[in-house]
Design a protein around this motif. Structure first.
Motif, PDB file in Angstrom:
ATOM      1  N   ALA A 181      75.669  16.411  15.504  1.00 37.57           N
ATOM      2  CA  ALA A 181      74.654  15.374  16.078  1.00 37.57           C
ATOM      3  C   ALA A 181      75.062  14.226  15.629  1.00 37.57           C
ATOM      4  O   ALA A 181      74.428  13.232  16.393  1.00 37.57           O
ATOM      5  N   ARG A 186      72.447  11.811  18.160  1.00 39.09           N
ATOM      6  CA  ARG A 186      71.194  12.518  18.546  1.00 39.09           C
ATOM      7  C   ARG A 186      70.424  13.423  17.584  1.00 39.09           C
ATOM      8  O   ARG A 186      71.186  13.844  17.123  1.00 39.09           O
ATOM      9  N   THR A 188      69.062  17.270  17.700  1.00 38.35           N
ATOM     10  CA  THR A 188      69.438  19.021  17.028  1.00 38.35           C
ATOM     11  C   THR A 188      68.296  19.711  17.333  1.00 38.35           C
ATOM     12  O   THR A 188      67.053  19.516  16.796  1.00 38.35           O
ATOM     13  N   THR A 189      68.249  20.406  17.248  1.00 45.04           N
ATOM     14  CA  THR A 189      67.469  21.740  17.797  1.00 45.04           C
ATOM     15  C   THR A 189      67.899  22.847  16.773  1.00 45.04           C
ATOM     16  O   THR A 189      69.285  23.238  16.976  1.00 45.04           O
ATOM     17  N   ARG A 191      67.932  26.023  18.001  1.00 46.73           N
ATOM     18  CA  ARG A 191      68.455  26.983  19.586  1.00 46.73           C
ATOM     19  C   ARG A 191      69.646  26.260  20.046  1.00 46.73           C
ATOM     20  O   ARG A 191      70.560  26.820  20.349  1.00 46.73           O
ATOM     21  N   GLU A 192      70.066  24.863  19.871  1.00 49.60           N
ATOM     22  CA  GLU A 192      70.744  23.927  20.100  1.00 49.60           C
ATOM     23  C   GLU A 192      72.341  23.795  19.170  1.00 49.60           C
ATOM     24  O   GLU A 192      73.099  24.449  19.899  1.00 49.60           O
ATOM     25  N   MET A 193      72.253  24.207  18.209  1.00 55.58           N
ATOM     26  CA  MET A 193      73.081  25.124  16.780  1.00 55.58           C
ATOM     27  C   MET A 193      73.134  25.980  17.433  1.00 55.58           C
ATOM     28  O   MET A 193      74.840  25.911  17.828  1.00 55.58           O
ATOM     29  N   ASP A 195      73.579  27.545  20.332  1.00 56.13           N
ATOM     30  CA  ASP A 195      73.973  27.840  21.384  1.00 56.13           C
ATOM     31  C   ASP A 195      75.850  26.855  21.392  1.00 56.13           C
ATOM     32  O   ASP A 195      76.484  26.948  22.166  1.00 56.13           O
ATOM     33  N   LYS A 196      75.732  26.234  20.064  1.00 54.30           N
ATOM     34  CA  LYS A 196      77.155  25.489  19.920  1.00 54.30           C
ATOM     35  C   LYS A 196      77.881  26.170  19.417  1.00 54.30           C
ATOM     36  O   LYS A 196      79.322  25.983  19.315  1.00 54.30           O
ATOM     37  N   ARG A 200      74.106  32.787  17.681  1.00 55.40           N
ATOM     38  CA  ARG A 200      72.804  32.459  18.525  1.00 55.40           C
ATOM     39  C   ARG A 200      72.041  32.894  17.570  1.00 55.40           C
ATOM     40  O   ARG A 200      70.475  32.570  17.959  1.00 55.40           O
ATOM     41  N   SER A 203      68.411  30.077  15.750  1.00 56.85           N
ATOM     42  CA  SER A 203      67.101  30.234  16.374  1.00 56.85           C
ATOM     43  C   SER A 203      66.064  31.606  16.048  1.00 56.85           C
ATOM     44  O   SER A 203      64.846  30.599  16.373  1.00 56.85           O
ATOM     45  N   THR A 235      63.413  15.588  16.481  1.00 58.08           N
ATOM     46  CA  THR A 235      62.469  15.793  16.664  1.00 58.08           C
ATOM     47  C   THR A 235      60.945  15.548  16.673  1.00 58.08           C
ATOM     48  O   THR A 235      60.232  15.839  17.406  1.00 58.08           O
TER      49      THR A 235
END
Length: 277
Positions: A181, A186, A188-189, A191-193, A195-196, A200, A203, A235
């Motif tokens: 990130a 950018r 990040t969150t 949840r995004e971490m 997903d990437k 999972r 989150s 964020t």
């Protein structure tokens, strides 16, 4: 005014009335000085009343009720304060009456017990036997409880070990996601971490687990260097700021008291991270 606090309110009102008609500047200055002192004493009396009323609400006692009664002589006492004292006095009287009834009931019970023991010696023997049986039961229960506690502690240690191992496994994924990130300029969150990285559960971690993960991830970050986790804090969400304020405390780094300043600090650190790439 110092010697007669019950006349304090009247004295302040008199000073205010004099100031409305006084024309001599020197006298006005003296009246203002006296008014300031009087108002300060009124404020102190009001603060004292609030303190005493708070004590009454928590647990009314004879001494506190006596002090409250004296304070109710002030002329600026509100109807609400008087009602609070009245309610506290009723409660105090009820509690005293209840204690008295309880004492009387205890005395009557003890007297009845003594008479019963004198009349029935065999009942005493049965009571002793019951006590012995109860002692055996308690001993068995305590042993069973000790076994359960030992099992629970072992299970807790095992759970903590598994948790530590799992967090250790997730730490590299978190650090990789943070650096990616930062490199991509950018924020990040969690949840995004998740997903990437495919992890999972990131989150769904608790606040404490997230804090431990970030502390592990930042363990090799040099003092004075920007934190990789700044891309998470930037964020600006309440949860993110609270988490990273706790992280700064863990890492013994300074943290501004105001959330706006804290967000600005992490935003600046994000800029420093981008320059490293």
């Amino acid at each position: 005014m110092r010697d007669r606090p019950d006349r304090l309110y009247s004295a302040v009102r008199t000073i205010q009335q004099l100031m409305e008609v006084e024309k001599v500047p020197e006298n006005i200055a003296r009246l203002r000085l006296a008014l300031g002192r009087g108002q300060a004493q009124l404020d102190e009396r009001a603060r004292q009343r609030r303190t005493v009323l708070a004590q009454l609400r928590e647990q009314p006692t004879f001494l506190v009720l006596t002090e409250a009664t004296q304070l109710m002589r002030d002329l600026d006492v509100t109807a609400e304060e008087r009602e609070a004292v009245r309610v506290a006095r009723v409660r105090y009287n009820q509690e005293q009456a209840a204690r008295q009834r309880e004492l009387e009931e205890r005395r009557a019970a003890r007297q009845a017990q003594r008479e019963t023991e004198r009349r029935e010696q065999t009942e005493q023997q049965l009571a002793e036997q019951r006590e012995r049986n109860e002692a055996v039961r308690r001993d068995r229960a305590e042993r069973a409880l000790a076994v359960r506690r030992e099992q629970e502690e072992a299970a807790e240690r095992q759970a903590q070990q598994k948790r530590a191992e799992r967090l250790g496994y997730l730490a590299p994924f978190v650090m990789g996601a943070l650096k990616k990130a930062a490199r991509e300029e950018r924020v990040t969150t969690w949840r995004e971490m998740g997903d990437k990285t495919g992890q999972r559960e990131l989150s769904r971690l608790t606040h404490q687990d997230k804090l431990t993960l970030l502390e592990t991830a930042e363990s090799k970050t040099l003092p004075g260097s920007p934190l990789w986790s700044a891309v998470l804090a930037a964020t600006g969400s309440d949860d993110a700021l609270r988490l990273h304020r706790d992280l700064l405390h863990r890492l013994q780094r300074p943290a501004p008291a105001d959330d706006t300043d804290l967000l600005a600090q992490f935003t600046a650190e994000c800029v420093q991270l981008r320059r490293q790439w």
